[in-house]
Design a protein around this motif. Structure first.
Motif: not given
Length: 316
Positions: A134, A184, A192-193, A197, A201, A237, A242, A245
């Protein structure tokens, strides 16, 4: 002399290493120094290297490159040799000045590893293993601008940091660590960010399949019902899309992310509908399609976030 070598401990390391003419001699010197002076960092680096290598294998990274990622990950925290003991082993929260010094370990490591004969991947991983997808990492690199190997090692590094015992914290159970990484949570919060992504997983699936503490036998023990519910959440998840997200506009135009770690780039019309696929980037980074490498990099590049980068978990 660079800013990194203004640190006395760093300058001494550079001077000592300079007396060794060959890269492999320097690599062995750094390994000996880390094992003697920072044994817990050396242990952390070994575990991270194994996790990163397994993730690279799961992503079908070429075996030679996966092995180089393993070797480079062994050195990813070598810059901590130049960090003061009082900061590295402080049991409580670091103050802003101490946190800034801790952050410099990435630059210290990159400088130590940016020498003639060293594979470029070593310095690349040392410098960028604290980036976040991010954009809220050490250098504010964002998304696909973060080198592939650094994205792999970052996931392994955070997971090991969460699940290992440290002077300032108890170890976190595997399922709780994975849930924290998959949370989240809006940026710049930790969740997760923070991670690639697709790669995250794949890593969650890998841990669910290979971690003995998450086996059916382990989940049948005391507290098993609560743990099984957590594993069920993790499986959901790992199989999720993805793209969910991200809000519209958060990813480069035409980029589609897959849970396998693949990414597809489409040409869009004026209304945002897909016209044709321009390129398929496989999980291992291989590109299928006719786009020139420079054009693909430009299409996948993301501007840095407006807020100052601020990692939200303590470095291992």
């Amino acid at each position: 002399m660079s800013g990194a070598t203004e640190n006395h401990a760093m300058r001494l390391l550079v001077e000592q290493a300079a007396a060794l003419p060959a890269w492999r001699q320097r690599e062995a010197f750094y390994a000996r120094q880390e094992a003697a002076r920072r044994p817990e960092v050396a242990e952390h680096a070994y575990t991270v290297a194994v996790l990163a290598w397994k993730l690279a294998e799961a992503l079908k990274v070429h075996p030679v490159v996966a092995s180089e990622i393993y070797d480079a990950a062994r050195m990813h925290d070598i810059g901590k040799l130049a960090v003061d003991d009082a900061i590295l082993y402080k049991p409580g929260r670091l103050d802003p000045a101490e946190a800034e010094e801790m952050r410099l370990h990435a630059a210290y490591g990159a400088e130590l590893l940016s020498v003639e004969g060293a594979p470029p991947l070593y310095a690349e991983i040392a410098r960028y293993h604290h980036e976040r997808y991010d954009g809220h990492g050490y250098h504010a690199l964002k998304g696909e601008d973060i080198p592939l190997a650094a994205r792999i090692v970052q996931i392994a590094d955070v997971y090991e940091a969460l699940t290992a015992r440290r002077a300032y914290k108890a170890p976190m159970p595997s399922e709780d660590a994975l849930l924290a990484m998959a949370a989240d949570v809006a940026s710049p919060g930790f969740g997760r960010r923070s991670f690639d992504p697709g790669y995250l997983r794949v890593f969650v699936r890998l841990r669910l399949e290979s971690d003995p503490s998450l086996s059916l036998e382990a989940l049948a023990g005391p507290g098993g019902a609560a743990r099984r519910e957590k594993v069920r959440t993790l499986r959901e998840f790992a199989g999720s899309d993805p793209m969910l997200d991200f809000a519209p506009g958060e990813l480069p135009e035409g980029l589609v992310l897959k849970a396998s770690g693949a990414r597809l780039l489409y040409e869009l019309d004026g209304g945002g509908a897909k016209v044709r696929m321009l390129a398929l980037v496989q999980p291992n980074g291989a590109v299928v399609g006719g786009m020139a490498a420079e054009d693909l990099r430009a299409a996948l590049s993301s501007p840095p976030p407006e807020a100052d980068p601020a990692p939200s978990y303590r470095a291992a």
